[in-house]
Design an enzyme around this catalytic site. Structure first.
Site, mmCIF file in Angstrom:
data_model
loop_
_atom_site.group_PDB
_atom_site.id
_atom_site.type_symbol
_atom_site.label_atom_id
_atom_site.label_comp_id
_atom_site.label_asym_id
_atom_site.label_seq_id
_atom_site.Cartn_x
_atom_site.Cartn_y
_atom_site.Cartn_z
ATOM 1 C CB ALA A 1 -0.925 0.006 1.212
ATOM 2 C CB CYS B 1 14.523 -1.886 1.261
ATOM 3 S SG CYS B 1 12.990 -1.242 0.633
HETATM 4 C C1 LIG Z 1 10.283 -4.059 -5.761
HETATM 5 C C2 LIG Z 1 10.056 -4.069 -4.282
HETATM 6 N N1 LIG Z 1 9.712 -5.206 -3.677
HETATM 7 C C3 LIG Z 1 9.488 -5.273 -2.351
HETATM 8 C C4 LIG Z 1 9.607 -4.150 -1.554
HETATM 9 C C5 LIG Z 1 9.315 -4.255 -0.079
HETATM 10 O O1 LIG Z 1 8.097 -3.621 0.181
HETATM 11 P P1 LIG Z 1 7.528 -3.375 1.650
HETATM 12 O O2 LIG Z 1 8.178 -2.138 2.129
HETATM 13 O O3 LIG Z 1 6.046 -3.203 1.492
HETATM 14 O O4 LIG Z 1 7.848 -4.569 2.461
HETATM 15 C C6 LIG Z 1 9.992 -2.935 -2.139
HETATM 16 C C7 LIG Z 1 10.218 -1.735 -1.308
HETATM 17 O O5 LIG Z 1 11.044 -0.901 -1.626
HETATM 18 C C8 LIG Z 1 10.206 -2.891 -3.541
HETATM 19 O O6 LIG Z 1 10.536 -1.754 -4.157
#
Ligand SMILES: Cc1ncc(COP(=O)(O)O)c(C=O)c1O
Length: 382
Positions: free
Chosen positions: A203, A329
């Site tokens: 989201a 991340c």
């Molecule tokens: C391609 C992709 N997959 C997974 C994620 C992880 O998402 P979430 O923050 O909802 O765990 C991200 C977050 O940057 C992303 O860009």
């Protein structure tokens, strides 16, 4: 006059749309019921809200509401899909195909499975970040149990030929899992047209709240039996136990509805912005585009500043704008981006690359102010 710092990191996260916040608010206090309380009106009210959100989310991706499992975000959805499938299908085979430029959510799950004895093939990408479909076909084996490929890359915005990948997977009766976290809500995604069997999304990448996401699991496919990772009350078709985050789910539903109605006009506006941005910045000597110019999300520009001192640029820009040097991340790590390195960039070039990502609330004035700030900062480098 734009106020600093200007937010140009929409791929890391997006602000919650005010309409989303307004939709969520009553579910914190007034309508606080547990969606699993079957015996009273407070529970029914919450359950109805979740049902509506499930429908809104499903509509955005061409799915049926029954095919949506709510989770805490894309990372959990990815884990549930890949680990959940790998666990149940280990007797059929232990080979998984994925792509070198996937998000760490996918790569780290694969590394964990590798440690448990699974074999992983990491498909390489070319200088534009694209995979070769022939290489995918050639990598398929009798014991391949899953193909995992992302829809659009979080660092470069490069869009994979997802429907082609899905068709190849279908021809070989191999489930296809797609991490569509950066694509859903930004470009049209249709899980049936794209032959996707399982799909993760979140989201907070589409103007909804943090801490809520979804996993699409195509129904009526016996190859898609997956094991839960969290056990308990049997929520979400027994695949994800735990009391539902009703306000978050309502917010995700509203966010999905808004994206459905605004996607086309937003993409057009952001394409125009990105063109202006590249016209101004791309004409500077020593500046290079990372990724594919056409097969790419319209709101992302990953740019390499190859001039002397380019690696210091991101730090110098931080007082003017919030941008990213790679995947947010994994930004705790100072290693060069694995995505850019997979595309053939040297460590130095990867360290000198910046991801600019625009979004719903980016204004033309902010764009122009950012361009001026970059030019001014670059002139100080020389
Ligand atoms: C391609 C992709 N997959 C997974 C994620 C992880 O998402 P979430 O923050 O909802 O765990 C991200 C977050 O940057 C992303 O860009």
């Amino acid at each position: 006059m734009s106020t600093y710092p200007i937010y140009l990191d929409y791929n890391a996260t997006t602000p919650c749309d005010q309409q989303v916040v307004d939709a969520m608010l009553p579910y914190f206090s007034e309508h606080f019921g547990n969606a699993s309380s079957k015996a009273h009106a407070h529970g029914w009210y919450a359950e109805d809200a979740v049902s509506q959100a499930r429908q809104q989310v499903a509509s955005l991706i061409g799915a049926d509401a029954k095919e949506i499992i709510f989770t805490s975000g894309a990372t959990e959805s990815v884990n549930l899909a890949i680990q959940g499938l790998a666990q149940l299908h280990a007797t059929r085979g232990k080979h998984i195909i994925t792509v070198a430029t996937e998000h760490k959510a996918v790569l780290d799950v694969c590394a964990h499975l590798q440690w448990q004895g699974y074999e992983i093939t990491y498909l390489p990408v070319d200088q534009f970040g694209m995979i070769a479909l022939e290489q995918l076909e050639d990598s398929i084996r009798k014991d391949t149990i899953l193909i995992a490929a992302m829809y659009a890359n979080n660092e470069t915005g490069v869009i994979h030929p997802v429907a082609d990948i899905g068709r190849i997977a279908q021809q070989h009766s191999i489930p296809f899992f797609c991490d569509a976290t950066q694509a859903v809500g930004k470009i049209p995604v249709d899980v049936y047209a794209d032959c996707i069997d399982m799909m993760a999304f979140s989201a907070h990448k589409m103007y909804g709240p943090k801490g809520v996401g979804a996993l699409f699991i195509k129904k009526r496919n016996p190859l898609l039996d997956i094991s839960p990772l969290v056990f308990g009350g049997g929520h979400e078709r027994k695949l994800r136990s735990g009391t539902l985050n009703v306000p978050g789910i309502v917010g995700m539903g509203k966010a999905a509805e808004l994206c459905n109605s605004m996607m086309a006009s937003e993409a057009k506006r952001l394409t125009d912005f990105r063109d202006v941005f590249w016209k101004e910045i791309g004409s500077i000597e020593g500046v290079q585009w990372n990724g594919h110019k056409v097969q790419s999300l319209s709101h992302v520009a990953n740019i390499c500043f190859t001039m002397e001192g380019g690696d210091k640029l991101i730090k110098m820009l931080s007082k003017y704008m919030s941008v990213s040097s790679g995947s947010a991340c994994s930004s705790a790590a100072v290693e060069p981006s694995h995505v850019l390195k997979s595309m053939g960039l040297s460590d130095a070039k990867a360290h000198s690359s910046i991801r600019f990502s625009f979004g719903r609330f980016t204004t033309l004035q902010e764009m122009m102010t950012a361009i001026e700030a970059i030019k001014k900062t670059l002139s100080r480098l020389s």
